[in-house]
Scaffold this active site. Structure first.
Site, PDB file in Angstrom:
ATOM      1  N   ASP A  95      94.286   7.752  38.350  1.00  0.00           N
ATOM      2  CA  ASP A  95      93.878   8.235  39.668  1.00  0.00           C
ATOM      3  C   ASP A  95      92.617   7.458  40.024  1.00  0.00           C
ATOM      4  OD1 ASP A  95      92.859   9.530  41.871  1.00  0.00           O
ATOM      5  OD2 ASP A  95      92.738  11.512  40.941  1.00  0.00           O
ATOM      6  N   ASP A 142      95.297  17.840  49.864  1.00  0.00           N
ATOM      7  CA  ASP A 142      94.389  17.117  48.966  1.00  0.00           C
ATOM      8  C   ASP A 142      93.100  16.766  49.696  1.00  0.00           C
ATOM      9  OD1 ASP A 142      92.978  15.282  47.442  1.00  0.00           O
ATOM     10  OD2 ASP A 142      94.695  14.028  46.968  1.00  0.00           O
TER      11      ASP A 142
HETATM   12  N1  LIG Z   1      83.052  23.254  42.457  1.00  0.00           N
HETATM   13  C1  LIG Z   1      83.149  22.502  43.526  1.00  0.00           C
HETATM   14  N2  LIG Z   1      82.991  23.019  44.758  1.00  0.00           N
HETATM   15  C2  LIG Z   1      83.060  22.239  45.861  1.00  0.00           C
HETATM   16  N3  LIG Z   1      83.286  20.925  45.832  1.00  0.00           N
HETATM   17  C3  LIG Z   1      83.481  20.358  44.635  1.00  0.00           C
HETATM   18  C4  LIG Z   1      83.428  21.095  43.424  1.00  0.00           C
HETATM   19  N4  LIG Z   1      83.651  20.258  42.386  1.00  0.00           N
HETATM   20  C5  LIG Z   1      83.839  19.030  42.931  1.00  0.00           C
HETATM   21  N5  LIG Z   1      83.724  19.090  44.279  1.00  0.00           N
HETATM   22  C6  LIG Z   1      83.784  17.995  45.235  1.00  0.00           C
HETATM   23  O1  LIG Z   1      85.003  17.300  45.120  1.00  0.00           O
HETATM   24  C7  LIG Z   1      84.792  15.967  45.574  1.00  0.00           C
HETATM   25  C8  LIG Z   1      85.411  15.019  44.596  1.00  0.00           C
HETATM   26  O2  LIG Z   1      86.746  15.305  44.529  1.00  0.00           O
HETATM   27  P1  LIG Z   1      87.768  14.369  43.747  1.00  0.00           P
HETATM   28  O3  LIG Z   1      87.201  14.011  42.429  1.00  0.00           O
HETATM   29  O4  LIG Z   1      89.078  15.043  43.790  1.00  0.00           O
HETATM   30  O5  LIG Z   1      87.721  13.148  44.742  1.00  0.00           O
HETATM   31  P2  LIG Z   1      88.389  11.734  44.592  1.00  0.00           P
HETATM   32  O6  LIG Z   1      89.790  11.903  44.153  1.00  0.00           O
HETATM   33  O7  LIG Z   1      87.527  10.845  43.813  1.00  0.00           O
HETATM   34  O8  LIG Z   1      88.336  11.232  46.063  1.00  0.00           O
HETATM   35  P3  LIG Z   1      89.489  10.840  47.021  1.00  0.00           P
HETATM   36  O9  LIG Z   1      90.646  11.746  46.780  1.00  0.00           O
HETATM   37  O10 LIG Z   1      88.904  11.005  48.368  1.00  0.00           O
HETATM   38  O11 LIG Z   1      89.838   9.434  46.705  1.00  0.00           O
HETATM   39  C9  LIG Z   1      83.294  15.767  45.710  1.00  0.00           C
HETATM   40  O12 LIG Z   1      82.942  15.834  47.066  1.00  0.00           O
HETATM   41  C10 LIG Z   1      82.744  16.937  44.948  1.00  0.00           C
HETATM   42  O13 LIG Z   1      81.468  17.329  45.413  1.00  0.00           O
HETATM   43 MG   LIG Z   2      91.748  12.268  44.936  1.00  0.00          MG
END
Ligand SMILES: Nc1ncnc2c1ncn2[C@@H]1O[C@H](COP(=O)(O)OP(=O)(O)OP(=O)(O)O)[C@@H](O)[C@H]1O
Ligand SMILES: [Mg+2]
Lengths: 621, 107
Positions: free
Chosen positions: A25, A206
């Site tokens: 991912d 998502d």
């Molecule tokens: N407990 C939580 N409450 C609210 N937001 C959270 C929590 N834990 C993580 N996040 C938020 O989730 C986001 C990251 O999500 P994720 O890791 O799924 O993104 P990503 O897959 O890297 O990004 P994208 O899908 O946009 O490419 C960040 O903005 C983070 O602050």
């Molecule tokens: Mg993602």
């Protein structure tokens, strides 16, 4: 000694034949790698037990490249060389990047994709992403005890050709063999085992760090089909951080800080946001380099209120995706939540309200995409002989060709399932035409000018024939990764040419959303515009043909006859310049009547010429 | 004598079966192939065969088909971590020479 894993019954690999595969991912904010081991998909941790790798790359002055947590620490001290959210730049030109002005990078607006100048030189987003993939690939190989056969990398469903190609290029650069690019929401559904679930329609919501993706999936008889996708690549958890950051400045009555202070406060905002998913209130305390102190309490209600507009921004795509799929909310059997930002209670509430049911949240929303990718990678690597999987994705925007007058002929409609190949026949416009130019576009509008240009190419060496006699078959092929190749073939002579569409840069999701919206809003207007263009093209053709005929065969007419034709011709020229398509059509008809007799005489003459031994292709009609 | 699991290996097997959602135990045996004659076979068990020999170790059932038994008799299965890698390792007293990879062996 190699360490063995437990296989499914009857599926023990031949020695030395087990194919190691991983799912990656590659997120905007965080990236993960997962594999199927002992029959179960697991995310692979690093030596500190951490599965999430922040998608951050630091180029150090000493020549080192640091990725992940260690780079994260440098992002306040060395912002210019510490690249965050590189996924936003993949396959994009500088003008496609949102909030450039707020970014600390030294952008170089190269042709095609934007580049970043670092202490180690100019780097492209592909190279930067490759650094992240290299770390994850190495982690997988160390964890699995051998070289990887291949990987499945996930991409947002909305990624266009350029962004998908850039992702594949990054993998290649990192030395990884890409078995397949998989849409993130599709991977999530696979992780939830929806493919084994009872039949029905599911939605995947998502909300990650930087992108919002929505998909409607339909499962029937073991076939897993993506009915429609929608989203917003400029919406994610980061925007919630930003909103809270602004609120803090406002409450603390301090001027917008810059540099390190801004980053520190933004980090505090993010921590508070994440805390609010489990607590009713969160403290924010920070002492800024400017000497100012911030000490505030944010409650869950405050936060919900200030970010309500962001939550609402996810509702419109939900409506649209249902409309595209031709479904109502109550026909959706289950809703899968993906992405760290879906931990926010007010997001879960909004989704539950919209669909009238509680969403599925039992898998870790950060890991679910990587887990699904791992399951898919395991199958594609050939480790599951019993599984016959069909994963069908869809095209986000129609693909077509420019035809005369700047009109778009759609070849593959939006939401067509992948992989797909469609062919359409075109013909020459002029006598003796030996080359034909093709312009491949993507979009929903009727006019080329309103769509996105993807590629141009030319078919040469068409044998000279009368206008309309050549049969040119154009084939559009989109593979399972969503990559487009277009080929054109003249059927009589077999001359052929093709392009792999590698557009200079892609469409932003905002653009896609806007184009879709405009497509609907302008449908009527477009129909009018289309009708006008069609008549103008036809008028041009008739005018040109008549002028040409007068030039070569004018002697067949007497002065009176010629004057009548010239008058009708002048009248049509006049009408052609206007905007009334009905009037142009009448003008064309009038010229047709005025030249009826002339055409008949020319035809007679042509036949006589042909009979005296000329090739048919030389005959002018 | 039969085939045994270390306590650690048994705990991991139990965990894997729980996550997998079904399974009577594990099947351990050999099949003939590979560069050095024979290869191990380690699988989950959903259906038991009539001729299977069943051993139990720390609450986990280990099924061995009678043809495999001579080659694996007395083996202890352990679960180990080597750096980031983890998996099952065999202590097989019958092995004379294993190929470098450890996936196949001669007796
Ligand atoms: N407990 C939580 N409450 C609210 N937001 C959270 C929590 N834990 C993580 N996040 C938020 O989730 C986001 C990251 O999500 P994720 O890791 O799924 O993104 P990503 O897959 O890297 O990004 P994208 O899908 O946009 O490419 C960040 O903005 C983070 O602050
Ligand atoms: Mg993602």
């Amino acid at each position: 000694m190699a360490l063995l894993q437990i296989s499914e019954p009857g599926q023990s690999p031949e020695p030395h034949k087990h194919r190691l595969a991983a799912g990656i991912d590659l997120g905007t904010t965080n990236s993960l790698v997962a594999t199927v081991r002992n029959g179960i998909a697991v995310c692979l941790p690093d030596e500190h037990g951490r599965t999430m790798l922040p998608s951050i790359v630091q180029y150090r002055a000493d020549g080192d490249v640091v990725v992940g947590q260690s780079a994260a620490q440098a992002h306040t001290t060395d912002p210019k060389n510490t690249i965050l959210s590189v996924k936003r730049f993949m396959g994009r030109g500088l003008k496609d990047v949102i909030h450039v002005e707020a970014m600390p990078y030294d952008f170089v607006d190269a042709e095609g994709m934007v580049r970043l100048r670092t202490v180690q030189g100019v780097r492209s987003p592909v190279e930067i992403s490759a650094e992240i993939l290299r770390v994850l690939g190495a982690r997988a190989e160390a964890s699995l005890g051998g070289p990887l056969t291949g990987v499945v990398i996930t991409v947002p469903a909305y990624f266009d050709e350029a962004q998908r190609q850039a992702t594949k290029d990054a993998a290649k650069l990192a030395g990884l063999n890409v078995l397949r690019l998989l849409n993130e929401p599709t991977a999530a559904a696979v992780a939830y085992g929806l493919d084994n679930a009872s039949e029905g329609v599911y939605a995947v919501y998502d909300l990650g760090g930087g992108t919002f993706d929505l998909s409607i999936l339909k499962l029937s008889r073991g076939i897993f089909e993506v009915l429609a996708t929608s989203g917003d690549s400029a919406l994610g958890g980061d925007d919630f951080d930003h909103r809270l950051f602004c609120w803090l400045l406002d409450k603390a009555r301090i001027a917008p800080p810059s540099g390190e202070d801004a980053r520190r406060l933004l980090m505090k905002a993010r921590e508070a946001k994440e805390l609010l998913s489990v607590c009713e209130e969160a403290p924010v305390r920070a002492s800024l380099a400017s000497g100012e102190e911030v000490s505030l309490i944010v409650t869950r209600d405050d936060f919900a209120r200030m970010t309500e507009h962001l939550v609402r921004k996810t509702i419109a795509p939900m409506r649209k995706v249902l409309r595209d799929a031709g479904l109502s909310a109550d026909e959706v059997k289950g809703v899968v939540m993906v992405g760290g930002a879906t931990r926010m209670p007010h997001i879960q509430r909004a989704v539950a309200d919209f669909f009238g049911q509680e969403p599925l949240t039992n898998l870790d929303p950060d890991k679910v995409v990587a887990l699904g990718a791992a399951i898919q990678a395991n199958i594609l690597a050939g480790n599951r002989k019993d599984e016959e999987w069909l994963l069908l994705d869809v095209i986000p925007l129609s693909l077509g060709l420019e035809t005369m007058g700047g009109l778009v002929e759609k070849v593959i409609p939006r939401n067509a399932t992948l992989p797909i190949a469609r062919a359409q026949e075109f013909t020459t416009f002029k006598d003796g035409q030996t080359a034909m130019a093709f312009h491949v576009v993507q979009g929903e509008r009727e006019l080329v000018a309103d769509c996105r240009s993807l590629a141009r190419f030319e078919l040469r060496g068409i044998p000279p024939m009368a206008a309309g006699a050549a049969r040119i078959r154009v084939t559009f092929q989109v593979d399972a990764d969503g990559l487009l190749s277009v080929s054109a073939r003249e059927m009589a002579s077999g001359v052929e040419t093709s392009v792999l569409v590698k557009p200079s840069y892609g469409l932003s999701d905002d653009e896609i959303a806007d184009m879709l919206k405009e497509g609907i809003e302008h449908a009527e207007e477009d129909m009018g515009a289309r009708a006008l263009r069609e008549q103008q093209v036809e008028a041009d053709r008739v005018i040109e043909a008549t002028e040409h005929a007068l030039e070569v065969d004018g002697a067949l007419l007497d002065d009176g006859e010629r004057a009548k034709v010239e008058a009708a011709l002048a009248a049509l020229r006049e009408l052609r310049g206007g905007v009334d398509h009905a009037a142009i059509r009448q003008g064309i008809a009038a010229l047709g009547r005025a030249t009826d007799e002339f055409a008949a005489r020319r035809m007679d003459r042509s036949i006589r010429t042909a009979l005296t031994g000329h090739k048919v292709s030389e005959i002018e009609v | 004598m039969g085939v045994t699991l270390t306590e650690n290996a048994a705990r991991h097997v139990e965990n894997f079966i729980a996550k997998r959602g079904k399974g009577l135990g594990i099947r351990f045996g050999v099949k003939t192939s590979g560069c050095s004659g024979m290869a191990y076979k380690l699988e989950f068990v959903d259906d038991k065969h009539d001729e299977d020999l069943i051993f139990e170790s720390h609450g986990i059932k280990i099924l061995v088909d009678p043809k495999s038994l001579p080659y694996v008799e007395g083996t202890e299965l352990d679960f180990v971590r080597e750096g980031l890698n983890e998996g099952f390792k065999f202590n097989n007293p019958n092995v004379k020479d294993a190929c470098g990879c450890g996936e196949s062996f001669n007796v």
